[in-house]
Design an enzyme around this catalytic site. Sequence first.
Site, mmCIF file in Angstrom:
data_model
loop_
_atom_site.group_PDB
_atom_site.id
_atom_site.type_symbol
_atom_site.label_atom_id
_atom_site.label_comp_id
_atom_site.label_asym_id
_atom_site.label_seq_id
_atom_site.Cartn_x
_atom_site.Cartn_y
_atom_site.Cartn_z
ATOM 1 N N SER A 118 80.593 62.561 -9.065
ATOM 2 C CA SER A 118 79.903 62.588 -10.342
ATOM 3 C C SER A 118 78.552 63.293 -10.295
ATOM 4 O O SER A 118 77.958 63.583 -11.340
ATOM 5 C CB SER A 118 79.689 61.147 -10.838
ATOM 6 O OG SER A 118 78.851 60.415 -9.939
ATOM 7 N N LYS A 178 69.279 62.785 -10.683
ATOM 8 C CA LYS A 178 70.507 62.515 -11.430
ATOM 9 C C LYS A 178 70.204 61.642 -12.644
ATOM 10 O O LYS A 178 69.456 60.653 -12.532
ATOM 11 C CB LYS A 178 71.517 61.845 -10.500
ATOM 12 C CG LYS A 178 72.909 61.657 -11.086
ATOM 13 C CD LYS A 178 73.865 61.122 -10.022
ATOM 14 C CE LYS A 178 75.262 60.875 -10.557
ATOM 15 N NZ LYS A 178 76.185 60.392 -9.490
ATOM 16 N N SER A 238 80.797 60.690 -4.627
ATOM 17 C CA SER A 238 80.119 61.431 -5.689
ATOM 18 C C SER A 238 78.908 62.234 -5.261
ATOM 19 O O SER A 238 78.378 63.002 -6.058
ATOM 20 C CB SER A 238 79.719 60.475 -6.815
ATOM 21 O OG SER A 238 80.849 60.011 -7.495
#
Length: 461
Positions: A157, A84, A181
Site C-alpha cells: 500500500s 505516508k 506494503s
Amino acid sequence: MADPDAASAFRSIAALGEDYRRGRLTPTAVADACLSRIERYDDPLNAIVPGLAAEARAEAAKAEGELAAGRDRGPLHGVPVGIKDLVDIAGTVTGFGSDPVFATRATRDAALVANLRAAGAVPIAKTNLLEFAYGAVNPRVGQTNNPWDTARTAGGSSGGSAAAVAAGLCHAAVGTDTGGSIRIPAAYCGVVGLKPTYGLVPLAGVSMLSWSLDHAGPMARSSADAAALLGGLTGTTVDASPLPLRGLRFGLIAALRDDDATTPGVRAGMESACDALRDGGARVEEVEIEALSESAEALLHVLLPETSVILGRLLDEHPEALAEQTRSQLELGYTLPATAHVRAQQFRRFLGQRFLDRLDRFDALLSPAVPWEAPVEDPAIDGAQGYGEMLCSAPTNLCGLPSLVLPCGRGEGGMPVSLQLIGPPHGDERLLRIGAALEPAFPLGPPPGYGASLSATEGFG
C-alpha cells in the site's frame, strides 16, 4: 531535456549533508527543488497528496537557520522526507488514501514524525496509498503509477512513498507494512525498503490496520539512506557502513525462488545476487522452511478479523464511500470463523520458530522480494494473485522479523526485480550493512526521464 533540479534530487543523504555543511547547498534550495519536481512530474504518477508545500518551506527555512547558527541535528538535518498519508502531521489533514469524507485533521504529530522533526528532517509531502492501507484503490484517489512505466502500478500500500523516492520527489519516505506494503512497492519501483523488527518504530499516530502485524519503516534509494531514516524514526544512530561479506553465510529459501509464481526474470536476479555474494566471499546454501506456503492464508486469517474490529466503523459511517474491495474485505472479516483465527495464531508461532532455527545457522536468509515485476494494477489481497504477491513478504509480518528489499537487476519486461534479506529480531542494522555491501553490484539508477543528466550510480549509494 535535463532537469536542473535532478542534481540535488538524487544526491544521497550523506552527500546532501556534506553539501549543506560546506555551503554548497541549502535546505531551502533542496526543498524548493523537490517541490518543483513534484509539480513537474507527479501528475502521471499520482504519488503525492497536495497541501504540505507551505509547511515544508517553513520547516526547511528553520533547518537552514539552525545549521547557520551552529545547531546540527545529525544526518537528516534539512533532508526532505515523504510521509505516508495515514501518518498524522499536526495541523494537516490525514486522508488515508480514501474518500474525503473519512479525512481527519491531526492535532499532534505521530510519534515517528516527532522523532523525524527532532532529527531535523523536513516533511516535504504526504504520499498516496491504497485505501486505509488495505490493498484496494479508492476511485476518488486513484492508483499510484510506477515511474519505470506509468502504465503499471507502483504497488501497495506504500506505493506513493516508493514512487516518490524512485522519481526523486523526495530523498526518502516513510512506509507502513502489514503484509508487504513497504517491500512490494519498493521492489516494483526499484528502491530500498526495510520492514523493521516488530515494534522497533513507534506507531502512535499511525492509522492502525492490524495491531499484531503493522510495522512502519524507511524507503530510500540506498541502504545507507534507509539506515539514516531508520535512525531518525527511532531516535537512534544506525551504522550504515558496508559489512564485509567474506565469511558470512546466507540461506537461500529455495521454495520461494522456485515457486510456480516466480518469473524467470526474478529467478535470474536472485542467481545474480547469489553470485555477487559468493564473489564477495560469502557462502550461500539452500534451505527449507516447513509449511511456508501456508503463510499468506494465515496472514489473512489474522488480518481480516483484526482489521474489521479496528475499521469496521467505516461500514456503519459511509459504506458507499469505500472502494468495493475494501468494503468486501471488511465484511469478510466479520464472517471468518474464530477457529481459523486461532489456528493462524498457532501457525505464526510455529513458523517463527522455524525461522529462528535457520537464523541460528545463517547471518541472513534470502528470497525474492516479490515473485514478479510490477503488474498493471494491484491484485485483491484475498485472491490467488494477492496470495502470490504476498508469497515472500507475508512470513516476516507473521513472525515480526526484519526484512530488507533491494534491487538485483531487471526482469524480462525491463522493470526492476529485487531480493529480500531476512534477519533475526533486532538484526535491522546488520541487514542494512549487508545491503550496503551488496547493492553496488546492481546500480539501477533513476527511472528514464527523471534524472537523464545523471550517471547510472550517482545518488544511488
